[in-house]
Design an enzyme around this catalytic site. Structure first.
Site, PDB file in Angstrom:
ATOM      1  N   GLU A   1      -7.582  -2.442  -2.609  1.00 28.13           N
ATOM      2  CA  GLU A   1      -6.976  -1.586  -1.576  1.00 28.13           C
ATOM      3  C   GLU A   1      -6.110  -0.513  -2.233  1.00 28.13           C
ATOM      4  O   GLU A   1      -6.189   0.674  -1.902  1.00 28.13           O
ATOM      5  CB  GLU A   1      -6.091  -2.411  -0.632  1.00 28.13           C
TER       6      GLU A   1
ATOM      7  N   HIS B   1      -8.242  -1.161   5.702  1.00 28.15           N
ATOM      8  CA  HIS B   1      -8.497  -2.453   6.340  1.00 28.15           C
ATOM      9  C   HIS B   1      -9.095  -3.404   5.303  1.00 28.15           C
ATOM     10  O   HIS B   1      -9.993  -3.006   4.556  1.00 28.15           O
ATOM     11  CB  HIS B   1      -9.457  -2.277   7.526  1.00 28.15           C
TER      12      HIS B   1
ATOM     13  N   ASN C   1       0.835  -1.214   0.000  1.00 30.47           N
ATOM     14  CA  ASN C   1       0.000   0.000   0.000  1.00 30.47           C
ATOM     15  C   ASN C   1       0.865   1.258   0.000  1.00 30.47           C
ATOM     16  O   ASN C   1       0.526   2.249  -0.638  1.00 30.47           O
ATOM     17  CB  ASN C   1      -0.977   0.000   1.183  1.00 30.47           C
TER      18      ASN C   1
ATOM     19  N   ARG D   1      -0.168  -1.579  15.027  1.00 30.43           N
ATOM     20  CA  ARG D   1      -0.212  -1.060  16.391  1.00 30.43           C
ATOM     21  C   ARG D   1      -1.454  -0.198  16.550  1.00 30.43           C
ATOM     22  O   ARG D   1      -1.824   0.549  15.644  1.00 30.43           O
ATOM     23  CB  ARG D   1       1.012  -0.177  16.682  1.00 30.43           C
TER      24      ARG D   1
ATOM     25  N   ASN E   1      -6.683   4.899   7.665  1.00 33.23           N
ATOM     26  CA  ASN E   1      -6.247   3.500   7.702  1.00 33.23           C
ATOM     27  C   ASN E   1      -6.939   2.746   6.585  1.00 33.23           C
ATOM     28  O   ASN E   1      -8.041   3.095   6.172  1.00 33.23           O
ATOM     29  CB  ASN E   1      -6.620   2.876   9.057  1.00 33.23           C
TER      30      ASN E   1
END
Ligand code: GRF
Length: 211
Positions: A175, A110, A15, A92, A108
């Site tokens: 993604e 996912h 990514n 994290r 983010n």
């Protein structure tokens, strides 16, 4: 002035590479990848970033609690005058110190259609649950795991003969596509947050960028 992006990662870095390519080829205009940070020495993504001549730093987490660690990371982000933080396979949880320092400016990706299958091994969870469609989500990061307001999602079909690997590969291609698109939307301020909903705006309606 170019918007300054930081990418935080723990592993492979595909990514990261997709975002970097999008910055280079103009799919994400007026931006630069200013720093890549990992808590893991030897994360392949760090090597990939160095190979591209990007400032790539390992901030070791050993012996530090979440807050103390995040203070070090936030210090780097502030030193680099970062506008937008992109988590890309960053394993994290962020402390509330971190989230508050960059509220509304952390994204983010996912590999599931959230809120289904948060946490680890999302593709395996989807396969084992027997869903017919899987996908991925880009969302703002808040204090909870995989939980902030959703910016973009993409779906892929689940085939009867899929394995975790084949499904993951199909999702990964999406993604790479939607992460760049979401970063562009956010950097251009083409959205409005209404509670949990991120309403996407046409270019003409774009508010001044929040980032
Ligand atoms: C991706 O599947 C991403 O959605 C998840 O972790 C994986 C990271 O892959 N959060 P890569 O390091 O970007 O290749």
């Amino acid at each position: 002035m170019k918007k300054r992006i930081a990418i935080l990662l723990s592993g492979r870095g595909s990514n990261f590479e997709a975002l970097t390519d999008s910055v280079s080829n103009g799919r994400i205009p007026n931006a630069e990848i200013s720093v890549v940070i990992s808590h893991r020495e030897g994360a392949p993504g760090i090597e990939r970033a160095r190979a591209r001549g990007i400032d790539a730093r390992v901030v070791p987490s050993k012996g530090l609690d979440r807050d103390a660690y995040d203070r070090q990371v936030v210090a780097v982000l502030q030193e680099k005058k970062i506008d937008l933080v992109c988590l890309a396979g960053y394993m994290r949880l962020l402390s509330s110190y971190f989230v508050q320092a960059f509220r509304g400016r952390i994204l983010n990706i996912h590999p599931s259609l959230l809120p289904a299958f948060p946490g680890l091994e999302a593709q395996r969870q989807a396969l084992e649950h027997g869903v017919k469609f899987a996908g991925c989500t880009v969302h703002f990061v808040d204090e909870n795991l995989d939980a902030g307001p959703i910016i973009l999602q993409a779906t892929v079909p689940v085939r009867d003969d899929d394995t975790v690997d084949s499904l993951s590969a199909r999702i990964l291609a999406e993604e790479h596509r939607i992460y760049s698109e979401a970063v562009r939307i956010v950097l251009e301020g083409r959205y409005r947050v209404e509670g949990r909903r991120v309403v996407l705006l046409k270019e003409a309606e774009a508010a001044k960028s929040h980032v």
